[in-house]
Design a protein around this motif. Structure first.
Motif, PDB file in Angstrom:
ATOM      1  N   UNK A 174       0.834  -1.207   0.000  1.00 51.59           N
ATOM      2  CA  UNK A 174       0.000   0.000   0.000  1.00 51.59           C
ATOM      3  C   UNK A 174       0.867   1.254   0.000  1.00 51.59           C
ATOM      4  N   UNK A 175       1.980   1.206   0.731  1.00 52.63           N
ATOM      5  CA  UNK A 175       2.911   2.337   0.717  1.00 52.63           C
ATOM      6  C   UNK A 175       3.483   2.536  -0.685  1.00 52.63           C
ATOM      7  N   UNK A 176       3.870   1.437  -1.323  1.00 50.49           N
ATOM      8  CA  UNK A 176       4.383   1.525  -2.696  1.00 50.49           C
ATOM      9  C   UNK A 176       3.351   2.122  -3.645  1.00 50.49           C
ATOM     10  N   UNK A 177       2.107   1.674  -3.512  1.00 52.29           N
ATOM     11  CA  UNK A 177       1.036   2.156  -4.391  1.00 52.29           C
ATOM     12  C   UNK A 177       0.854   3.665  -4.234  1.00 52.29           C
ATOM     13  N   UNK A 178       0.847   4.141  -2.996  1.00 52.94           N
ATOM     14  CA  UNK A 178       0.657   5.578  -2.759  1.00 52.94           C
ATOM     15  C   UNK A 178       1.866   6.378  -3.228  1.00 52.94           C
ATOM     16  N   UNK A 179       3.050   5.863  -2.973  1.00 49.41           N
ATOM     17  CA  UNK A 179       4.264   6.554  -3.406  1.00 49.41           C
ATOM     18  C   UNK A 179       4.329   6.667  -4.926  1.00 49.41           C
ATOM     19  N   UNK A 180       3.874   5.622  -5.635  1.00 46.76           N
ATOM     20  CA  UNK A 180       4.004   5.564  -7.090  1.00 46.76           C
ATOM     21  C   UNK A 180       2.733   5.973  -7.824  1.00 46.76           C
ATOM     22  N   UNK A 181       1.828   6.630  -7.124  1.00 47.25           N
ATOM     23  CA  UNK A 181       0.528   6.973  -7.707  1.00 47.25           C
ATOM     24  C   UNK A 181       0.685   7.765  -9.004  1.00 47.25           C
ATOM     25  N   UNK A 182       1.574   8.762  -9.005  1.00 41.84           N
ATOM     26  CA  UNK A 182       1.772   9.580 -10.191  1.00 41.84           C
ATOM     27  C   UNK A 182       2.405   8.811 -11.333  1.00 41.84           C
ATOM     28  N   UNK A 183       3.442   8.049 -11.037  1.00 45.64           N
ATOM     29  CA  UNK A 183       4.129   7.276 -12.077  1.00 45.64           C
ATOM     30  C   UNK A 183       3.204   6.230 -12.689  1.00 45.64           C
ATOM     31  N   UNK A 184       2.413   5.568 -11.847  1.00 44.93           N
ATOM     32  CA  UNK A 184       1.482   4.564 -12.364  1.00 44.93           C
ATOM     33  C   UNK A 184       0.405   5.217 -13.222  1.00 44.93           C
ATOM     34  N   UNK A 185      -0.066   6.397 -12.792  1.00 45.88           N
ATOM     35  CA  UNK A 185      -1.089   7.110 -13.563  1.00 45.88           C
ATOM     36  C   UNK A 185      -0.565   7.461 -14.947  1.00 45.88           C
ATOM     37  N   UNK A 194     -11.358   1.895  -6.963  1.00 44.87           N
ATOM     38  CA  UNK A 194     -12.306   2.828  -7.571  1.00 44.87           C
ATOM     39  C   UNK A 194     -13.352   3.283  -6.560  1.00 44.87           C
ATOM     40  N   UNK A 195     -13.727   2.409  -5.638  1.00 45.69           N
ATOM     41  CA  UNK A 195     -14.720   2.786  -4.637  1.00 45.69           C
ATOM     42  C   UNK A 195     -14.211   3.896  -3.729  1.00 45.69           C
ATOM     43  N   UNK A 196     -12.898   3.967  -3.524  1.00 47.69           N
ATOM     44  CA  UNK A 196     -12.323   5.020  -2.687  1.00 47.69           C
ATOM     45  C   UNK A 196     -12.316   6.354  -3.422  1.00 47.69           C
ATOM     46  N   UNK A 197     -11.990   6.323  -4.707  1.00 46.46           N
ATOM     47  CA  UNK A 197     -12.044   7.548  -5.500  1.00 46.46           C
ATOM     48  C   UNK A 197     -13.461   8.119  -5.491  1.00 46.46           C
ATOM     49  N   UNK A 198     -14.434   7.238  -5.664  1.00 46.89           N
ATOM     50  CA  UNK A 198     -15.832   7.681  -5.677  1.00 46.89           C
ATOM     51  C   UNK A 198     -16.250   8.226  -4.316  1.00 46.89           C
ATOM     52  N   UNK A 199     -15.792   7.588  -3.265  1.00 46.41           N
ATOM     53  CA  UNK A 199     -16.163   8.004  -1.903  1.00 46.41           C
ATOM     54  C   UNK A 199     -15.747   9.445  -1.628  1.00 46.41           C
ATOM     55  N   UNK A 200     -14.589   9.833  -2.158  1.00 48.15           N
ATOM     56  CA  UNK A 200     -14.087  11.182  -1.892  1.00 48.15           C
ATOM     57  C   UNK A 200     -14.267  12.118  -3.092  1.00 48.15           C
ATOM     58  N   UNK A 201     -15.044  11.646  -4.082  1.00 45.16           N
ATOM     59  CA  UNK A 201     -15.391  12.476  -5.243  1.00 45.16           C
ATOM     60  C   UNK A 201     -14.156  13.012  -5.960  1.00 45.16           C
ATOM     61  N   UNK A 202     -13.108  12.206  -5.979  1.00 46.04           N
ATOM     62  CA  UNK A 202     -11.910  12.578  -6.732  1.00 46.04           C
ATOM     63  C   UNK A 202     -11.925  11.773  -8.022  1.00 46.04           C
ATOM     64  N   UNK A 203     -12.008  12.467  -9.133  1.00 45.12           N
ATOM     65  CA  UNK A 203     -12.189  11.809 -10.418  1.00 45.12           C
ATOM     66  C   UNK A 203     -10.896  11.150 -10.908  1.00 45.12           C
ATOM     67  N   UNK A 204     -11.059  10.010 -11.530  1.00 45.74           N
ATOM     68  CA  UNK A 204      -9.898   9.330 -12.098  1.00 45.74           C
ATOM     69  C   UNK A 204      -9.213  10.201 -13.144  1.00 45.74           C
ATOM     70  N   UNK A 205      -9.995  10.960 -13.888  1.00 46.96           N
ATOM     71  CA  UNK A 205      -9.423  11.858 -14.892  1.00 46.96           C
ATOM     72  C   UNK A 205      -8.430  12.837 -14.258  1.00 46.96           C
ATOM     73  N   UNK A 206      -8.770  13.336 -13.070  1.00 43.59           N
ATOM     74  CA  UNK A 206      -7.868  14.260 -12.374  1.00 43.59           C
ATOM     75  C   UNK A 206      -6.591  13.546 -11.930  1.00 43.59           C
ATOM     76  N   UNK A 207      -6.738  12.298 -11.517  1.00 45.94           N
ATOM     77  CA  UNK A 207      -5.556  11.524 -11.127  1.00 45.94           C
ATOM     78  C   UNK A 207      -4.650  11.289 -12.331  1.00 45.94           C
ATOM     79  N   UNK A 208      -5.222  10.892 -13.438  1.00 46.92           N
ATOM     80  CA  UNK A 208      -4.432  10.602 -14.632  1.00 46.92           C
ATOM     81  C   UNK A 208      -3.715  11.854 -15.151  1.00 46.92           C
ATOM     82  N   UNK A 209      -4.298  13.021 -14.882  1.00 54.29           N
ATOM     83  CA  UNK A 209      -3.664  14.277 -15.291  1.00 54.29           C
ATOM     84  C   UNK A 209      -2.898  14.929 -14.141  1.00 54.29           C
TER      85      UNK A 209
END
Length: 303
Positions: A174-185, A194-209
């Motif tokens: 989980x630490x690796x996933x959070x650390x590499x969130x930008x690189x993976x995106x 996906x359920x967590x993104x929806x819970x906090x209304x943070x769009x995947x499109x915003x993450x990818x950008x």
């Protein structure tokens, strides 16, 4: 006559000693956070860890950095055959030539390595996880299973030690996933549920950008909190073990020290993980390792 095996990379012949050198060199060159913890193991166990790490690295590379002209699925099929060959005593790759000796001496179940390959294989077909339960299976296969393998190297495989390894592996991944969130995106991969993104209304499109928003901060606070829970579960499992078993897990505790500090830095940065990768310097990692090792040698009133 010396025992020789053919290598994965060419037609020359390789002895088990040469295969061990191959694994040791690969691990040292990797720059992995784990390398600094391996230094505190006795030589024989350290060599086993170098080999386990090399196996994990090369299987992972079969998908992330496949040889030119190869197909990742075919590469994993080759690794499955080589894993079986290592347990049958007929390996041909440098890593599996070395692995064959260690799994025999340390009684490491073949099923653990098979699960690891299944986890790496998931990256060929899955770029999104709908729920945390789905992500948990992936984390178990690529991280917790490695922890269970390591228990055999460390010399303690009790049920509570297994609880420790499984939870710590989850925390690391989980630490690796959070650390590499930008690189993976950037690669089109989203490992957070996906359920967590929806819970906090943070769009995947915003993450990818790579867009920072207030919703992202709340989302990350939740994800960091979940990772902390797994670190805490691992700590409670460790505290329940006899002192001898706790000392046997010193190397794992060094890893916990390094990765928990990475998580701490993510938090302290205001969750700025969509740009430069959060890391610790080699000197910082070595200092953490030395500190954990020294504390493990202090007298304790706990049996």
């Amino acid at each position: 006559m010396r025992d020789r095996r053919r290598t994965h990379t060419d037609d020359t012949m390789m002895t088990p000693a040469e295969a061990q050198t191959y694994c040791t060199t690969l691990t040292k060159k990797s720059g992995s956070n784990f390398y600094y913890s391996f230094l505190f193991l006795p030589k024989a166990r350290r060599e086993a860890m170098y080999t386990v790490y090399a196996f994990c690295k090369e299987v992972d590379n079969a998908v992330d950095e496949p040889p030119p002209g190869s197909h990742p699925q075919e590469e994993l099929t080759r690794w499955r055959r080589e894993l079986a060959a290592a347990y049958d005593g007929t390996p041909t790759f440098p890593v599996t030539v070395s692995l064959a000796r260690h799994v025999r001496e340390l009684s490491i179940p073949q099923a653990y390595f098979e699960e690891l390959i299944k986890g790496v294989e998931m990256d060929l077909t899955t770029t999104r996880y709908a729920t945390f339960d789905q992500l948990s299976l992936y984390c178990y296969r690529v991280a917790s299973v490695v922890g269970l393998i390591c228990l055999h190297v460390f010399g303690t495989t009790s049920p509570r030690a297994q609880d420790y390894a499984v939870n710590l592996g989850m925390a690391f991944q989980l630490t690796n996933i959070l650390r590499d969130l930008g690189n993976d995106a950037e690669c089109g991969r989203v490992y957070v549920p996906q359920e967590d993104l929806a819970r906090f209304a943070y769009r995947e499109e915003d993450l990818l950008h790579r867009r920072y928003k207030p919703e992202f901060t709340e989302f990350m606070r939740f994800e960091v909190g979940r990772a902390k829970e797994f670190y805490a579960k691992a700590a409670r499992a460790l505290d329940s073990l006899p002192r001898a078993e706790r000392r046997a897990l010193t190397v794992a505790e060094i890893m916990r020290g390094v990765y928990s500090r990475i998580l701490q830095r993510i938090e302290q940065s205001g969750y700025r993980v969509l740009g430069d990768r959060v890391t610790l310097t080699p000197s910082h990692r070595l200092a953490v390792a030395a500190g954990v090792w020294l504390r493990s040698r202090l007298p304790s009133s706990t049996p």
